[in-house]
Write a protein that holds these residues in place. Structure first.
Motif, PDB file in Angstrom:
ATOM      1  N   PRO A 112      32.986  23.899  48.116  1.00 29.92           N
ATOM      2  CA  PRO A 112      33.650  24.733  49.117  1.00 29.92           C
ATOM      3  C   PRO A 112      35.087  25.100  48.769  1.00 29.92           C
ATOM      4  O   PRO A 112      35.555  26.186  49.143  1.00 29.92           O
ATOM      5  N   VAL A 113      35.808  24.214  48.063  1.00 31.23           N
ATOM      6  CA  VAL A 113      37.174  24.542  47.651  1.00 31.23           C
ATOM      7  C   VAL A 113      37.144  25.536  46.487  1.00 31.23           C
ATOM      8  O   VAL A 113      37.914  26.499  46.453  1.00 31.23           O
ATOM      9  N   GLY A 114      36.250  25.310  45.532  1.00 31.14           N
ATOM     10  CA  GLY A 114      36.116  26.239  44.422  1.00 31.14           C
ATOM     11  C   GLY A 114      35.693  27.624  44.872  1.00 31.14           C
ATOM     12  O   GLY A 114      36.006  28.626  44.214  1.00 31.14           O
ATOM     13  N   ALA A 115      34.982  27.699  45.999  1.00 30.98           N
ATOM     14  CA  ALA A 115      34.557  28.995  46.525  1.00 30.98           C
ATOM     15  C   ALA A 115      35.756  29.868  46.870  1.00 30.98           C
ATOM     16  O   ALA A 115      35.689  31.098  46.751  1.00 30.98           O
ATOM     17  N   ILE A 116      36.859  29.243  47.288  1.00 31.60           N
ATOM     18  CA  ILE A 116      38.070  30.007  47.598  1.00 31.60           C
ATOM     19  C   ILE A 116      38.555  30.726  46.347  1.00 31.60           C
ATOM     20  O   ILE A 116      38.950  31.901  46.386  1.00 31.60           O
ATOM     21  N   PHE A 117      38.495  30.018  45.208  1.00 30.64           N
ATOM     22  CA  PHE A 117      38.897  30.631  43.946  1.00 30.64           C
ATOM     23  C   PHE A 117      37.961  31.779  43.584  1.00 30.64           C
ATOM     24  O   PHE A 117      38.408  32.860  43.186  1.00 30.64           O
ATOM     25  N   VAL A 118      36.658  31.563  43.696  1.00 30.78           N
ATOM     26  CA  VAL A 118      35.681  32.583  43.303  1.00 30.78           C
ATOM     27  C   VAL A 118      35.889  33.862  44.098  1.00 30.78           C
ATOM     28  O   VAL A 118      35.988  34.963  43.540  1.00 30.78           O
ATOM     29  N   VAL A 119      35.960  33.734  45.414  1.00 29.08           N
ATOM     30  CA  VAL A 119      36.147  34.910  46.265  1.00 29.08           C
ATOM     31  C   VAL A 119      37.519  35.530  46.011  1.00 29.08           C
ATOM     32  O   VAL A 119      37.650  36.762  45.918  1.00 29.08           O
ATOM     33  N   GLY A 120      38.535  34.685  45.853  1.00 29.49           N
ATOM     34  CA  GLY A 120      39.885  35.184  45.634  1.00 29.49           C
ATOM     35  C   GLY A 120      40.010  35.980  44.349  1.00 29.49           C
ATOM     36  O   GLY A 120      40.581  37.079  44.337  1.00 29.49           O
ATOM     37  N   ILE A 121      39.471  35.463  43.248  1.00 24.31           N
ATOM     38  CA  ILE A 121      39.614  36.164  41.973  1.00 24.31           C
ATOM     39  C   ILE A 121      38.802  37.451  41.976  1.00 24.31           C
ATOM     40  O   ILE A 121      39.226  38.464  41.398  1.00 24.31           O
ATOM     41  N   LEU A 122      37.638  37.465  42.630  1.00 22.54           N
ATOM     42  CA  LEU A 122      36.864  38.696  42.717  1.00 22.54           C
ATOM     43  C   LEU A 122      37.613  39.772  43.499  1.00 22.54           C
ATOM     44  O   LEU A 122      37.638  40.948  43.102  1.00 22.54           O
ATOM     45  N   LEU A 123      38.257  39.381  44.594  1.00 18.47           N
ATOM     46  CA  LEU A 123      39.029  40.338  45.389  1.00 18.47           C
ATOM     47  C   LEU A 123      40.225  40.854  44.606  1.00 18.47           C
ATOM     48  O   LEU A 123      40.496  42.065  44.593  1.00 18.47           O
ATOM     49  N   VAL A 124      40.948  39.947  43.951  1.00 20.67           N
ATOM     50  CA  VAL A 124      42.123  40.352  43.177  1.00 20.67           C
ATOM     51  C   VAL A 124      41.731  41.306  42.059  1.00 20.67           C
ATOM     52  O   VAL A 124      42.371  42.351  41.855  1.00 20.67           O
ATOM     53  N   LEU A 125      40.674  40.979  41.336  1.00 14.27           N
ATOM     54  CA  LEU A 125      40.256  41.835  40.225  1.00 14.27           C
ATOM     55  C   LEU A 125      39.743  43.186  40.720  1.00 14.27           C
ATOM     56  O   LEU A 125      39.981  44.219  40.083  1.00 14.27           O
ATOM     57  N   ALA A 126      39.043  43.191  41.854  1.00 15.71           N
ATOM     58  CA  ALA A 126      38.544  44.454  42.399  1.00 15.71           C
ATOM     59  C   ALA A 126      39.692  45.388  42.754  1.00 15.71           C
ATOM     60  O   ALA A 126      39.676  46.585  42.413  1.00 15.71           O
ATOM     61  N   VAL A 127      40.715  44.841  43.423  1.00 12.47           N
ATOM     62  CA  VAL A 127      41.863  45.670  43.797  1.00 12.47           C
ATOM     63  C   VAL A 127      42.656  46.067  42.557  1.00 12.47           C
ATOM     64  O   VAL A 127      43.164  47.195  42.455  1.00 12.47           O
ATOM     65  N   PHE A 170      46.384  36.083  36.452  1.00 13.19           N
ATOM     66  CA  PHE A 170      46.682  35.143  35.367  1.00 13.19           C
ATOM     67  C   PHE A 170      46.980  33.756  35.935  1.00 13.19           C
ATOM     68  O   PHE A 170      46.555  32.738  35.375  1.00 13.19           O
ATOM     69  N   PHE A 171      47.674  33.697  37.076  1.00 13.76           N
ATOM     70  CA  PHE A 171      47.922  32.421  37.742  1.00 13.76           C
ATOM     71  C   PHE A 171      46.605  31.789  38.189  1.00 13.76           C
ATOM     72  O   PHE A 171      46.399  30.582  38.035  1.00 13.76           O
ATOM     73  N   PHE A 172      45.691  32.601  38.714  1.00 14.85           N
ATOM     74  CA  PHE A 172      44.367  32.112  39.108  1.00 14.85           C
ATOM     75  C   PHE A 172      43.666  31.470  37.912  1.00 14.85           C
ATOM     76  O   PHE A 172      43.039  30.414  38.034  1.00 14.85           O
ATOM     77  N   VAL A 173      43.759  32.121  36.757  1.00 14.90           N
ATOM     78  CA  VAL A 173      43.097  31.610  35.558  1.00 14.90           C
ATOM     79  C   VAL A 173      43.702  30.272  35.142  1.00 14.90           C
ATOM     80  O   VAL A 173      42.976  29.331  34.806  1.00 14.90           O
ATOM     81  N   LEU A 174      45.029  30.181  35.158  1.00 14.54           N
ATOM     82  CA  LEU A 174      45.682  28.912  34.812  1.00 14.54           C
ATOM     83  C   LEU A 174      45.277  27.807  35.786  1.00 14.54           C
ATOM     84  O   LEU A 174      45.028  26.664  35.378  1.00 14.54           O
ATOM     85  N   PHE A 175      45.191  28.141  37.064  1.00 13.72           N
ATOM     86  CA  PHE A 175      44.761  27.167  38.062  1.00 13.72           C
ATOM     87  C   PHE A 175      43.327  26.724  37.789  1.00 13.72           C
ATOM     88  O   PHE A 175      42.998  25.539  37.908  1.00 13.72           O
ATOM     89  N   HIS A 176      42.485  27.667  37.418  1.00 14.45           N
ATOM     90  CA  HIS A 176      41.085  27.368  37.115  1.00 14.45           C
ATOM     91  C   HIS A 176      40.975  26.408  35.930  1.00 14.45           C
ATOM     92  O   HIS A 176      40.217  25.430  35.974  1.00 14.45           O
ATOM     93  N   ILE A 177      41.747  26.675  34.892  1.00 16.09           N
ATOM     94  CA  ILE A 177      41.745  25.794  33.722  1.00 16.09           C
ATOM     95  C   ILE A 177      42.238  24.399  34.102  1.00 16.09           C
ATOM     96  O   ILE A 177      41.679  23.386  33.671  1.00 16.09           O
ATOM     97  N   GLY A 178      43.281  24.344  34.934  1.00 14.70           N
ATOM     98  CA  GLY A 178      43.790  23.057  35.394  1.00 14.70           C
ATOM     99  C   GLY A 178      42.759  22.295  36.206  1.00 14.70           C
ATOM    100  O   GLY A 178      42.632  21.073  36.082  1.00 14.70           O
ATOM    101  N   ALA A 179      42.008  23.010  37.048  1.00 23.81           N
ATOM    102  CA  ALA A 179      40.965  22.366  37.852  1.00 23.81           C
ATOM    103  C   ALA A 179      39.866  21.800  36.964  1.00 23.81           C
ATOM    104  O   ALA A 179      39.352  20.702  37.208  1.00 23.81           O
TER     105      ALA A 179
END
Length: 207
Positions: A112-127, A170-179
């Motif tokens: 459920p926490v990772g889902a925030i990242f998935v939805v967030g990065i999809l929205l950011v990339l779409a915009v 790019f911050f999302f990606v760094l956070f993903h790698i850290g996770a």
């Protein structure tokens, strides 16, 4: 030496692994193609060349991948569907309370926490893709293919949003790698191999 080979009193029972099929080929292809195209687009956008043709091609690829993932989130196998991992606040908080536990989460898909990242990065990339399509730096070379459909003021504003979202992505990606590193080192859970092979080992206490 009398207790050799026996678990200490109070120690958790040893675990054994059960291999399950998790990520389907579409999700895996999406993931690694997005990694390549994002870093290509980000690097070309930051460091050139001045003519952004290759940057545009990488951006088109990202746009196509985002559309694919959104569609697959509704019609793909259960672990890929948004309904399987996008949860409400109570489920997110319940999972977050055990995030620091030093044991694998054994989640069959995105937690459920990772889902925030998935939805967030999809929205950011779409915009970001959308703003790239209408952006126009007025250099007569690098205008987006849809820039003539909006006013020049909108095109220039889109460029600022595009750059801001690039940094945010790019911050999302760094956070993903850290996770990923946190789950591997702290929780003993490998998140990379399942995204390559499609299979995940779920640890279960021995009976």
């Amino acid at each position: 030496m009398a207790n050799q080979g026996k678990p200490e009193a109070g120690a958790p029972a040893p675990a054994h692994g059960r291999t399950v099929t998790l990520w389907d080929p579409v999700v895996r292809l999406f993931h690694w193609a997005l990694v390549i195209s994002f870093f290509a687009a980000w690097g070309l956008g930051k460091f050139g060349p001045d003519q952004m043709t290759l940057h545009f091609y990488a951006g088109y690829t990202i746009g196509a991948l985002v559309v694919l993932r959104i569609i697959w989130g509704f019609v793909g196998p259960r672990p890929a569907r948004f309904t399987s991992f996008v949860k409400g606040p109570s489920a997110i908080l319940a999972y977050a309370r055990h995030l620091r536990d030093r044991r694998p989460s054994n989640t069959l898909g995105h937690n459920p926490v990772g889902a925030i990242f998935v939805v967030g990065i999809l929205l950011v990339l779409a915009v970001q893709v959308g703003t790239g399509l209408i952006g126009d730096p007025e250099d007569y070379v690098n205008a987006g293919p849809l820039a003539d459909m909006v006013t020049i003021e909108t095109s220039r504003s889109a460029l600022g949003i595009h750059e801001l979202l690039g940094n945010l992505a790019f911050f999302f990606v760094l956070f993903h790698i850290g996770a990923i590193a946190f789950y591997k080192r702290w929780k003993g859970e490998d998140l990379v191999t399942p995204m390559i092979t499609g299979k995940k080992v779920i640890e279960e206490p021995a009976e």
